[in-house]
Design a protein around this motif. Structure first.
Motif, PDB file in Angstrom:
ATOM      1  N   PHE A 431     -35.799  41.732 -10.081  1.00 63.31           N
ATOM      2  CA  PHE A 431     -34.941  40.570  -9.843  1.00 63.31           C
ATOM      3  C   PHE A 431     -35.094  39.576 -10.994  1.00 63.31           C
ATOM      4  CE2 PHE A 431     -35.436  41.991  -5.449  1.00 63.31           C
ATOM      5  CZ  PHE A 431     -34.227  41.659  -4.849  1.00 63.31           C
ATOM      6  N   ARG A 432     -34.011  38.885 -11.324  1.00 65.93           N
ATOM      7  CA  ARG A 432     -34.109  37.708 -12.182  1.00 65.93           C
ATOM      8  C   ARG A 432     -33.946  36.481 -11.277  1.00 65.93           C
ATOM      9  NH1 ARG A 432     -33.750  37.312 -17.521  1.00 65.93           N
ATOM     10  NH2 ARG A 432     -32.452  39.178 -17.805  1.00 65.93           N
ATOM     11  N   VAL A 433     -35.031  35.755 -11.091  1.00 67.28           N
ATOM     12  CA  VAL A 433     -35.035  34.622 -10.173  1.00 67.28           C
ATOM     13  C   VAL A 433     -35.166  33.338 -10.982  1.00 67.28           C
ATOM     14  CG1 VAL A 433     -36.153  33.519  -8.201  1.00 67.28           C
ATOM     15  CG2 VAL A 433     -36.070  36.022  -8.357  1.00 67.28           C
ATOM     16  N   GLY A 434     -34.127  32.519 -10.964  1.00 63.65           N
ATOM     17  CA  GLY A 434     -34.175  31.220 -11.616  1.00 63.65           C
ATOM     18  C   GLY A 434     -34.690  30.159 -10.663  1.00 63.65           C
ATOM     19  N   ILE A 435     -35.282  29.104 -11.215  1.00 60.32           N
ATOM     20  CA  ILE A 435     -35.814  28.006 -10.411  1.00 60.32           C
ATOM     21  C   ILE A 435     -35.311  26.701 -10.998  1.00 60.32           C
ATOM     22  CG2 ILE A 435     -37.897  26.807  -9.625  1.00 60.32           C
ATOM     23  CD1 ILE A 435     -39.349  29.522  -9.923  1.00 60.32           C
ATOM     24  N   GLN A 436     -34.716  25.876 -10.160  1.00 68.04           N
ATOM     25  CA  GLN A 436     -34.247  24.562 -10.602  1.00 68.04           C
ATOM     26  C   GLN A 436     -34.765  23.504  -9.636  1.00 68.04           C
ATOM     27  OE1 GLN A 436     -30.152  24.012 -11.715  1.00 68.04           O
ATOM     28  NE2 GLN A 436     -29.896  26.147 -12.321  1.00 68.04           N
ATOM     29  N   LYS A 437     -35.569  22.592 -10.145  1.00 67.64           N
ATOM     30  CA  LYS A 437     -36.094  21.500  -9.337  1.00 67.64           C
ATOM     31  C   LYS A 437     -35.109  20.338  -9.372  1.00 67.64           C
ATOM     32  CE  LYS A 437     -40.050  18.381  -8.834  1.00 67.64           C
ATOM     33  NZ  LYS A 437     -41.368  17.955  -9.382  1.00 67.64           N
ATOM     34  N   VAL A 438     -34.750  19.814  -8.185  1.00 65.87           N
ATOM     35  CA  VAL A 438     -33.774  18.729  -8.099  1.00 65.87           C
ATOM     36  C   VAL A 438     -34.259  17.703  -7.085  1.00 65.87           C
ATOM     37  CG1 VAL A 438     -31.802  20.171  -8.758  1.00 65.87           C
ATOM     38  CG2 VAL A 438     -32.451  19.998  -6.352  1.00 65.87           C
ATOM     39  N   ASP A 439     -33.609  16.515  -7.078  1.00 65.56           N
ATOM     40  CA  ASP A 439     -33.951  15.491  -6.109  1.00 65.56           C
ATOM     41  C   ASP A 439     -33.215  15.745  -4.796  1.00 65.56           C
ATOM     42  OD1 ASP A 439     -31.316  14.720  -6.590  1.00 65.56           O
ATOM     43  OD2 ASP A 439     -31.871  12.946  -7.750  1.00 65.56           O
ATOM     44  N   ILE A 440     -33.452  14.898  -3.787  1.00 60.72           N
ATOM     45  CA  ILE A 440     -32.897  15.135  -2.449  1.00 60.72           C
ATOM     46  C   ILE A 440     -31.375  15.141  -2.435  1.00 60.72           C
ATOM     47  CG2 ILE A 440     -32.648  14.086  -0.160  1.00 60.72           C
ATOM     48  CD1 ILE A 440     -35.608  13.548  -0.179  1.00 60.72           C
ATOM     49  N   PRO A 441     -30.691  14.145  -3.016  1.00 55.58           N
ATOM     50  CA  PRO A 441     -29.216  14.197  -2.967  1.00 55.58           C
ATOM     51  C   PRO A 441     -28.645  15.434  -3.646  1.00 55.58           C
ATOM     52  CG  PRO A 441     -29.969  11.981  -3.527  1.00 55.58           C
ATOM     53  CD  PRO A 441     -31.170  12.859  -3.589  1.00 55.58           C
ATOM     54  N   THR A 442     -29.226  15.821  -4.782  1.00 54.47           N
ATOM     55  CA  THR A 442     -28.737  17.007  -5.490  1.00 54.47           C
ATOM     56  C   THR A 442     -29.038  18.263  -4.697  1.00 54.47           C
ATOM     57  OG1 THR A 442     -29.122  15.864  -7.583  1.00 54.47           O
ATOM     58  CG2 THR A 442     -28.759  18.234  -7.685  1.00 54.47           C
ATOM     59  N   TRP A 443     -30.200  18.310  -4.065  1.00 57.46           N
ATOM     60  CA  TRP A 443     -30.562  19.470  -3.247  1.00 57.46           C
ATOM     61  C   TRP A 443     -29.567  19.640  -2.098  1.00 57.46           C
ATOM     62  CZ3 TRP A 443     -32.467  20.861   1.660  1.00 57.46           C
ATOM     63  CH2 TRP A 443     -33.102  22.103   1.723  1.00 57.46           C
ATOM     64  N   ALA A 444     -29.208  18.535  -1.462  1.00 59.20           N
ATOM     65  CA  ALA A 444     -28.228  18.613  -0.383  1.00 59.20           C
ATOM     66  C   ALA A 444     -26.893  19.141  -0.894  1.00 59.20           C
ATOM     67  CB  ALA A 444     -28.047  17.239   0.255  1.00 59.20           C
ATOM     68  N   GLU A 445     -26.506  18.689  -2.076  1.00 61.22           N
ATOM     69  CA  GLU A 445     -25.221  19.100  -2.656  1.00 61.22           C
ATOM     70  C   GLU A 445     -25.225  20.576  -3.028  1.00 61.22           C
ATOM     71  OE1 GLU A 445     -22.772  18.347  -6.834  1.00 61.22           O
ATOM     72  OE2 GLU A 445     -24.262  16.877  -6.167  1.00 61.22           O
ATOM     73  N   ARG A 446     -26.306  21.038  -3.631  1.00 63.24           N
ATOM     74  CA  ARG A 446     -26.330  22.403  -4.175  1.00 63.24           C
ATOM     75  C   ARG A 446     -26.816  23.454  -3.197  1.00 63.24           C
ATOM     76  NH1 ARG A 446     -28.515  21.712 -10.425  1.00 63.24           N
ATOM     77  NH2 ARG A 446     -27.032  20.075 -11.033  1.00 63.24           N
ATOM     78  N   VAL A 447     -27.486  23.039  -2.134  1.00 63.91           N
ATOM     79  CA  VAL A 447     -28.024  24.007  -1.183  1.00 63.91           C
ATOM     80  C   VAL A 447     -27.409  23.804   0.202  1.00 63.91           C
ATOM     81  CG1 VAL A 447     -30.108  24.921  -0.098  1.00 63.91           C
ATOM     82  CG2 VAL A 447     -30.175  24.176  -2.487  1.00 63.91           C
TER      83      VAL A 447
END
Length: 560
Positions: A431-447
């Motif tokens: 697998f190619r697994v990327g990791i992106q750390k984000v803040d709470i508002p961005t996390w809600a938007e992207r996840v």
């Protein structure tokens, strides 16, 4: 779960000090005097005033308050919930082991089929603006939790049993009848869930924009808001006429503490340093790997496990490559959970045995469905057709690489290093697994709000297992994006939600859990310890509820 020193000495505590406090000079000092504000909503309570109340203040360093203050949106946040717990009350208290006891509801009756409940309210309770917390106010809250106002963007409380809620009515000023269309065993325990906080009807009636103003949110709790600054600071002061705490807390009358100040300090290292330097009474969610040093220095470490789901990933079947059960199964079989526990966490963390926390009475050991088996994982990927390889070893099928992105949850300390380790485990499988750390508002938007994101990290509490049915299909939150296409999942969802006895429901929960895990809809990682409290040894009288949120009503702070 707490880790408490037997008898911390002054010398032992001082050994923990001295870690550089660079950048901490602007923090409010623990124990500073109140700045004169008090909440006199009426006559003082009969207990807990002159004899027991004092002028001590509690300082609390928190990593963020980014979730906002709309109750239906932020009340399940592990950050803002710390504040809400002091500002509001609940109809019942649900303890860490799931025991329900009276609070604002002093007594209740339930019919034989668990379809109708009658709540008898405590007399004399008021919101901090002086309005009564009576039957009409409770009906307004129940309707808000069960239905919300979706046309205005005001959501219902996700784990309240809204799908079977028929309505509530005030029988008199202190009596409420609540009706359901089917047996709903989860109703009473869920009244202690931190999303079910009692708000004044005037607050409930506000628009979505108006509700985002914390000063407009009126509760009936032991503290009231003095001041706040968005994403920076919240200061609460004691409500002098408060006298309706649940008996289980062990104290009556107003709170002992004069005030609580929550200050946002995003950096984990600085929060830990502030605690060591005596510049805060509580540091929230520091790095798990430094906890032993705090224990050795005499601090109290609270790592309460809550009732709910284990920490893990829900996989959305509508997003490739998770539309193939074999890929989902390969992910869950390709993660070395023992290495995660050994490397990222401490001995306060325990292995997952299901997708539900071990403290849930209906939980059974289903580790056979997700134990580490890398050879089996590799064969599943081969069977699914991911047999090609790039130059750097990533599997391909029809020219497409096998991969996905993890957005580590900002709600859990340790999520980033854990994701990095999982990326290595799955990388060995191709697998190619990327990791992106984000803040709470961005996390809600992207996840949370993006169904095309295939992996959603779960750190979710509940107080009764019957509410699990509300997350698995499109009649609820549809975590796995299966809609109603999985007939077995739909059957089990309906039977768990509609079970008329706890014995019947326990067997159905085991069936549902095994189905979810065999289909690899959910990837368990470890028992969820989402909330970490590093506390000064000068504090006592702090209790935690079923979802690991503290109450400071009975808290005491010894003089330095």
């Amino acid at each position: 779960m707490s880790r408490r020193p037997a008898a911390p000495s002054r010398r032992g505590v001082l050994q923990g000090l001295g870690a550089g406090a660079l950048g901490l000079a602007a923090l409010p000092l623990a124990g500073c005097s109140a700045d004169g504000a008090r909440a006199d909503g009426g006559a003082p309570g009969t207990a807990g005033t002159a004899d027991t109340a004092d002028e001590s203040e509690l300082s609390f360093l928190i990593s963020n308050l980014d979730g906002g203050w709309v109750p239906s949106q932020s009340s399940i946040s592990s950050y803002e919930a710390n504040v809400w717990q002091q500002l509001t009350d609940k109809l019942v208290h649900t303890s860490a082991d799931g025991v329900v006891s009276p609070w604002i509801a002093a007594d209740w009756e339930q019919d034989a089929e668990a379809r109708e409940y009658v709540l008898h309210l405590r007399e004399g309770v008021t919101f901090s603006d002086g309005t009564p917390l009576d039957a009409a106010a409770v009906v307004a809250n129940l309707d808000s939790w069960a239905v919300g106002r979706p046309e205005e963007g005001i959501a219902r409380v996700g784990l309240f049993p809204g799908s079977t809620y028929a309505g509530a009515e005030a029988l008199d000023a202190l009596t409420v009848r609540v009706s359901f269309t089917a047996p709903t065993l989860s109703f009473l325990p869920t009244l202690g869930y931190h999303g079910c906080q009692l708000m004044a009807p005037s607050s409930i009636a506000l628009s979505l924009e108006e509700q985002s103003d914390l000063s407009a949110q009126i509760g009936s709790g032991p503290f009231v808001l003095e001041s706040w600054s968005a994403r920076e600071r919240v200061r609460l002061v004691r409500r002098e006429d408060y006298d309706w705490a649940p008996e289980v807390l062990g104290a009556s009358g107003p709170a002992r503490l004069a005030a609580i100040t929550y200050t946002v300090l995003p950096d984990d290292t600085l929060r830990a340093s502030a605690a060591r330097a005596g510049q805060t009474d509580i540091a929230y969610n520091v790095n798990p790997q430094v906890l032993d040093s705090f224990t050795e220095a005499g601090f109290v470490i609270e790592v309460p496990r809550y009732l709910g789901f284990v920490h893990g990933y829900s996989l959305r079947t509508s997003a490739a490559p998770f539309d193939d059960v074999r890929v989902r199964q390969a992910v869950t079989r390709g993660i070395d959970r023992a290495e995660i526990l050994r490397t990222v966490f401490t001995d306060a963390w325990e292995p997952a045995t299901s997708w539900l926390q071990a403290g849930i009475p209906e939980t059974t050991d289903l580790r056979d469905t997700f134990e580490y088996a890398p050879e089996l994982a590799a064969s599943l990927l081969d069977e699914a057709g991911w047999t090609g390889r790039t130059a750097d070893g990533i599997r391909t099928r029809d020219g497409v690489e096998l991969g996905f992105t993890i957005y580590p949850t900002p709600y859990l300390t340790g999520s980033v290093p854990e994701a990095e380790l999982i990326s290595q485990h799955l990388g060995r499988l191709g697998f190619r697994v990327g990791i992106q750390k984000v803040d709470i508002p961005t996390w809600a938007e992207r996840v949370t709000n993006d169904p095309t994101q295939g992996v959603a990290e779960v750190t979710r509490s509940f107080v009764d297992v019957g509410t699990v049915a509300g997350v698995v299909t499109d009649e609820g939150e549809d975590w796995f994006q299966v809609g109603s296409t999985d007939a077995e999942l739909v059957r089990l969802r309906d039977e768990v939600a509609g079970a008329a006895s706890r014995q019947e429901r326990a067997g159905l929960v085991e069936e549902l859990s095994r189905h979810v895990l065999e289909q690899a809809y959910f990837v368990p990682l470890e028992q969820n310890v989402q909330r970490i409290y590093v506390q000064s040894p000068r504090l006592s009288g702090i209790t935690f509820n079923a979802v690991a949120i503290p109450s400071y009503h009975a808290a005491v702070k010894e003089p330095s």
